[in-house]
Motif scaffolding. Structure first.
Motif, mmCIF file in Angstrom:
data_model
loop_
_atom_site.group_PDB
_atom_site.id
_atom_site.type_symbol
_atom_site.label_atom_id
_atom_site.label_comp_id
_atom_site.label_asym_id
_atom_site.label_seq_id
_atom_site.Cartn_x
_atom_site.Cartn_y
_atom_site.Cartn_z
ATOM 1 N N VAL A 52 0.935 -1.243 -0.083
ATOM 2 C CA VAL A 52 -0.044 -0.101 0.260
ATOM 3 C C VAL A 52 0.959 1.221 -0.026
ATOM 4 O O VAL A 52 0.793 2.203 -0.858
ATOM 5 C CB VAL A 52 -0.928 0.103 1.128
ATOM 6 N N MET A 53 1.835 1.357 0.900
ATOM 7 C CA MET A 53 2.777 2.601 0.847
ATOM 8 C C MET A 53 3.555 2.680 -0.277
ATOM 9 O O MET A 53 3.533 3.747 -0.778
ATOM 10 C CB MET A 53 3.568 2.539 2.214
ATOM 11 N N VAL A 103 2.566 7.409 -6.311
ATOM 12 C CA VAL A 103 1.710 8.571 -6.750
ATOM 13 C C VAL A 103 2.244 9.794 -6.247
ATOM 14 O O VAL A 103 2.122 10.968 -7.155
ATOM 15 C CB VAL A 103 0.375 8.416 -6.455
ATOM 16 N N ALA A 104 2.672 9.830 -5.128
ATOM 17 C CA ALA A 104 3.299 10.917 -4.422
ATOM 18 C C ALA A 104 4.512 11.401 -5.407
ATOM 19 O O ALA A 104 5.037 12.583 -5.441
ATOM 20 C CB ALA A 104 3.791 10.842 -2.977
ATOM 21 N N GLU A 105 5.404 10.832 -5.988
ATOM 22 C CA GLU A 105 6.593 10.880 -6.595
ATOM 23 C C GLU A 105 6.346 11.083 -8.201
ATOM 24 O O GLU A 105 6.879 12.119 -8.577
ATOM 25 C CB GLU A 105 7.472 9.762 -6.395
ATOM 26 N N ASN A 106 5.259 10.346 -8.665
ATOM 27 C CA ASN A 106 5.184 10.573 -10.238
ATOM 28 C C ASN A 106 3.815 10.915 -10.737
ATOM 29 O O ASN A 106 3.578 11.409 -11.907
ATOM 30 C CB ASN A 106 5.372 9.168 -10.833
ATOM 31 N N ARG A 136 1.375 13.230 -0.871
ATOM 32 C CA ARG A 136 2.195 13.258 -0.008
ATOM 33 C C ARG A 136 1.828 13.854 1.481
ATOM 34 O O ARG A 136 2.027 13.212 2.664
ATOM 35 C CB ARG A 136 3.533 14.168 -0.431
ATOM 36 N N GLU A 137 1.121 15.059 1.585
ATOM 37 C CA GLU A 137 0.715 15.744 2.597
ATOM 38 C C GLU A 137 -0.265 14.908 3.370
ATOM 39 O O GLU A 137 -0.310 14.812 4.691
ATOM 40 C CB GLU A 137 0.408 17.050 2.516
ATOM 41 N N GLU A 171 3.308 11.334 4.264
ATOM 42 C CA GLU A 171 3.878 12.009 5.401
ATOM 43 C C GLU A 171 3.181 11.949 6.598
ATOM 44 O O GLU A 171 3.507 12.791 7.723
ATOM 45 C CB GLU A 171 4.505 13.450 5.011
ATOM 46 N N ASN A 172 1.948 11.733 6.493
ATOM 47 C CA ASN A 172 1.096 11.634 7.886
ATOM 48 C C ASN A 172 1.338 10.686 8.715
ATOM 49 O O ASN A 172 1.067 9.571 8.620
ATOM 50 C CB ASN A 172 -0.402 11.672 7.108
#
Length: 983
Positions: free
Chosen positions: A378-379, A385-388, A462-463, A467-468
């Motif tokens: 999952v991570m 998605v957060a990077e690309n 990301r937020e 990073e949560n």
């Protein structure tokens, strides 16, 4: 601040009662309403009025209820508050008003941080009657201690007058929550909340944990009422064409004028953030046969921002949508295809009903040792998605879904006005901007621009997630002995209570049971309650006329309706003659039809195309008996979709391609569809046990009832589970693929027709678009669907994972066109009002029970819901018929029953929903004249008619019984001579 300072220059002020001050108003074009906000000058009570040109007026008063334990105080108070008030000191004004009303909705809800009392009616007199009763019930409740004992909890001796018999816990909410917490999804949700919200009210079970409910005292209930049920803690939200000032005058006169401001402010604090992610293991009760293999649930949950922040909320919805919207969404794709579990968890998604939102994802059908691996997978998806980021088209499709949900006028389940009210309620509860919560268009427009920046979705992912650190991993494993341990713990607790009782206290237990029984038997003076009568019923039923019907180049039926820029389309195909095995596969065939690839596209590309064009495509088999013969059956396949007007041509093309170009060669996808359907249906059994029991009881009484049981009932779930196990073998999976293809080829031989619902001024363009689609002729060798006649009783007990029971009894009767159908329809309501409600709910402790005639399956069914009893309830079904024949019955009782039936028949739906409903009734021969004739017969029913039809149809030789229970009740099944079936 002066009220005039907040008024928009584009929206006029409105009339206001002197007891209120006007705050502001705003026109919301996408909803075609004006939202007005007011404040009661003396108490500070908020009033939000959604002014609309709609005669179905809706009222809701909500109180902020913030429990600090799991005793269910707010839930029990919701029940008890409706058991008599200052102006209406009768035992059961709520249920009595249901019988004296033409309401289109009437209920009460307990959420995690609010309690609400809503109703709706199209009749102005009826609306004000209900308003009077509701205001008095909420703000001037009697809270009788015996009502607390009945609705909440109490101890009684198993044999009420024998102090030597064991003690037992009783109470409607106690039994309701025993049933609710038998549901695995409910257990998952409450356990996740316990850890995701460690310091706020959401840590607790607001409905009540059965182990904690007996700790609640009557004094604590009253103290909670005094602080929480006060106008200073209340929000009134209304909808419809009654002016706000007119409503406010009644609020002031009937309730608010008697109160002063309460200085205490009830609210929910911000949750304290976890310093780092945590991992939790727990267990749930599992009593199913087949062991515990592959029955573990693994969930990941994140705490997000405030639900009152509209932009933040919509951004969270957007992120959830792009991750989970469909099978092509990256996280949903993982959860559906991972080999670590069977299917996505039933509680995946975003919850925005609480002060701070949460996002949950995970799988079921796993093992605890897979938790680390699933979390990593999952991570990894979230990190990707957060990077690309994601393609713009995918983000645009998700925003398209939000626009669809904003524009659609509902009303086919809850009244449309109530849906809008509930959308605003979370913001009102937490003192947010209610008007902004209803007007999504400005923020949606802002987000349409934002998604053009590739960094936008990366930042959100990301937020909000990556990073949560406020993250919980929950692993829930099955425990086959947990239910037994709980039962033993309850028995031990009761025995300890009994041992501590003095002789005087034992006598008090007996005396209270006798007092409660006497109270339940008393006949209150119903005349003190307001009512409507048969004279208030319109002579003619509401009817939706066809706007246009063409025969060529396509058979196309069109309805003009106020759809607020949406269009609804269906293709209807007659079901072909099929073997018994293929008949059982029809539900899976219908699911696969819209979930597989079409043409040269695979299912992932097809899912993305659906999201961009429409609000999803749905297919289902629809069967119904002829109105004059329950053994004569017709059946159709319906492929249905809705979309925005600008996408109509693409929607029609997609519908046709779905039907004509679907391919059944995606074997892994078919296997996933079956697994997910099996898990989803099984998870829903406890919440729908009474309907499943009724379907099982009536399943052998007519072909339509049989197919209902085989497709959507317990037999259908059992078939799905067996199919899911069978196709683990690749050879069997290939055979299934081949069978689905054969069903489809037969389906395409039939002559199809189209249904179109949209705004009048757009219909001609829509019709031209549909007519332009090429379509081949029907096969003249097509053989239509037929079913053999069926009418014999059955006796079954189905074993599931539950701590309560669901009882049903059915009798073969007659279809709608028969003159006796009307009396049978009224009979169900008459028996519930006069006998069953008191015997099954009040005295028996079940959450609900009653009886009803089903004209489409030509059967009369008794039922109980979340019931602690079995044989006693079956006896109550029989006793209700004895009561019918042996007692004197008043004209008022009959009138109440007729009102209930007519109210149900006349209940409005959405503009599109009513058009679709009318079309499909007439497709099966239920035309306007027949329905009006049946309605007229209902209005003419007499008590003698009720006794006559009961004596003719509800006889012992015709009894068919089904019980849904736990396997611990097997001795009862043996004693009653019932077939024992494990789900």
């Amino acid at each position: 601040m002066k009220a005039t300072e907040t008024i928009s220059e584009h929206t006029p002020a409105c009339d206001t009662d002197p007891a209120f001050e006007f705050i502001r108003s705003e026109q919301i074009n996408s909803l075609n309403v004006v939202v007005q906000e007011f404040r009661h000058r003396k108490t500070g009570a908020q009033h939000v009025h959604i002014a609309a040109d709609n005669p179905e007026n809706v009222f809701l008063v909500a109180l902020r209820t913030v429990p600090q334990d799991s005793t269910g105080v707010a839930h029990i108070l919701e029940h008890t508050a409706l058991c008599g008030s200052e102006k209406y000191p009768v035992r059961d004004p709520f249920f009595m008003m249901i019988r004296r009303s033409l309401n289109t909705f009437m209920n009460a809800f307990t959420s995690s941080d609010w309690t609400a009392y809503p109703f709706a009616s199209q009749n102005r007199k009826d609306y004000y009657n209900l308003l009077d009763v509701y205001l008095d019930a909420v703000f001037f409740s009697r809270l009788d201690e015996l009502d607390f004992a009945q609705e909440g909890h109490r101890v009684e001796f198993a044999e009420a007058t024998d102090p030597e018999s064991p003690l037992v816990f009783k109470g409607v909410v106690f039994n309701e929550m025993k049933g609710a917490m038998s549901s695995v999804p409910s257990t998952l949700w409450h356990t996740m909340c316990e850890h995701l919200y460690p310091t706020t009210t959401y840590h607790y079970n607001s409905g009540g944990d059965p182990e904690a409910i007996p700790d609640l005292t009557y004094q604590q209930l009253k103290a909670f009422y005094e602080t929480h049920y006060h106008p200073s803690n209340a929000t009134f939200i209304t909808y419809g064409d009654i002016p706000a000032a007119e409503l406010q005058a009644r609020f002031e006169r009937q309730a608010l004028g008697r109160f002063e401001k309460l200085e205490q402010q009830i609210s929910v604090a911000d949750e304290q953030r976890l310093p780092a992610p945590i991992r939790v293991s727990d267990s749930y009760a599992c009593s199913e046969e087949g062991g515990t293999e592959s029955k573990t649930h693994i969930l990941l949950g994140w705490l997000l921002g405030k639900a009152t922040d509209l932009k933040g909320s919509l951004e969270a919805h957007l992120l959830c949508s792009v991750l989970l919207e469909n099978s092509a969404s990256p996280l949903q794709k993982l959860l559906e295809t991972t080999k670590l579990g069977q299917s996505p968890s039933p509680i995946c998604g975003l919850d925005d009903s609480q002060r701070e939102m949460c996002f949950i994802c995970g799988i079921e059908g796993s093992e605890s040792e897979h938790a680390d691996a699933l979390e990593q997978q999952v991570m990894d998806v979230i990190r990707e998605v957060a990077e690309n980021g994601l393609p713009y088209s995918q983000l645009a499709a998700s925003l398209h879904q939000l626009e669809l949900s904003q524009r659609e006028i509902g009303g086919d389940g809850y009244p449309y006005g109530l849906q809008l009210i509930l959308n605003a309620l979370t913001s009102a509860t937490h003192r947010g901007d209610v008007i902004a919560q209803l007007n999504l268009d400005p923020v949606l427009a802002e987000m349409q621009e934002a998604i053009k920046d590739p960094a936008y979705i990366k930042r959100l992912c990301r937020e909000l997630l990556l990073e949560n650190g406020h993250r919980v991993r929950l692993t829930m494993t099955p425990d086959t002995r947990l239910a037994a341990r709980r039962e033993q713990a309850e028995a031990d607790r009761l025995e300890q209570i009994k041992q501590r009782l003095s002789d005087d206290e034992r006598r008090q237990v007996i005396e209270r049971a006798e007092a409660l029984s006497a109270r339940q038997q008393q006949q209150d003076d119903a005349s003190i309650l307001p009512k409507v009568g048969l004279e208030d019923i319109p002579a003619e039923m509401n009817y939706v006329e066809v706007t246009a019907k063409q025969q060529a180049p396509k058979l196309l039926t069109s309805y003009g309706a106020g759809t607020n820029g949406l269009v609804y389309e269906q293709i209807i195909v007659p079901l072909p003659e099929l073997s018994e095995k293929k008949i059982d596969l029809l539900p899976i065939y219908a699911s696969c039809l819209t979930e597989l690839g079409i043409g040269k596209q695979d299912y992932l590309a097809t899912q993305q195309r659906q999201s961009a064009v429409c609000g999803g495509i749905n297919a289902y088999a629809s069967v119904r008996s002829a109105p004059d013969n329950p053994q004569n059956l017709q059946g159709y396949l319906v492929v249905s979709a809705k979309g925005l007007a600008r996408n109509q041509a693409a929607l029609a093309e997609l519908l046709q391609e779905t039907l004509e170009q679907v391919h059944f060669d995606e074997l892994d996808r078919i296997q996933d569809i079956v697994a997910q359907a099996s898990a989803r249906r099984e998870m829903g059994v406890v919440g729908n046990g009474h309907s499943l029991a009724m379907a099982a009881a009536s399943g052998c009484l007519s072909p339509a009832a049989e197919l209902s049981h085989r497709w959507s009932g317990l037999a259908g779930i059992r078939t799905l589970k067996l199919l899911d196990r069978t196709i683990k073998d690749n050879n069997q999976l290939e055979k299934l693929s081949s069978q689905l293809g054969k069903i489809h080829r037969r389906m395409l031989r039939g002559s199809r027709q189209w249904l179109l619902v949209g705004e009048d001024e757009r219909l001609s363009d829509y019709q031209a678009s549909i007519n332009s689609l090429a379509e081949g002729p029907a096969d003249k060798t097509f053989q239509p669907f037929t079913r053999p006649e069926r009418c014999h009783p059955t006796q079954q007990m189905w074993f599931i994972n539950t701590s309560v029971n669901f009882c049903a009894r059915a009798y073969a009767t007659v279809p709608m066109a028969h003159p006796d159908a009307a009396a049978l329809n009224v009979l169900g309501t008459f028996l519930r009002n006069g006998y069953l409600h008191r015997a099954i709910r009040e005295q028996g402790g079940a959450y609900g029970g009653g009886g009803a005639q089903d004209n489409h399956t030509a059967s009369f069914r008794f039922f109980s819901y979340r019931d602690p009893r079995l044989e006693e309830t079956l006896q109550d079904f029989s006793n209700s018929l004895d009561w019918l024949h042996s007692s004197d019955h008043s004209d008022a009782q009959l009138e109440e029953a007729i009102l209930g039936v007519i109210g149900s028949m006349d209940k409005p739906g959405s503009p599109a929903g009513e058009a679709k409903h009318t079309f499909h009734l007439e497709l099966f021969g239920y035309n306007r004249e027949l329905r009006q004739q049946h309605r007229n017969r209902v209005l003419a029913v007499t008590v003698a008619d009720l006794q006559r039809v009961a004596a003719r149809y509800l006889i012992n030789e015709n009894i068919s019984t089904a019980i849904v229970s736990s396997q611990e009740k097997a001795p009862v099944a043996e004693r009653l001579g019932m077939d024992q079936i494990y789900l």
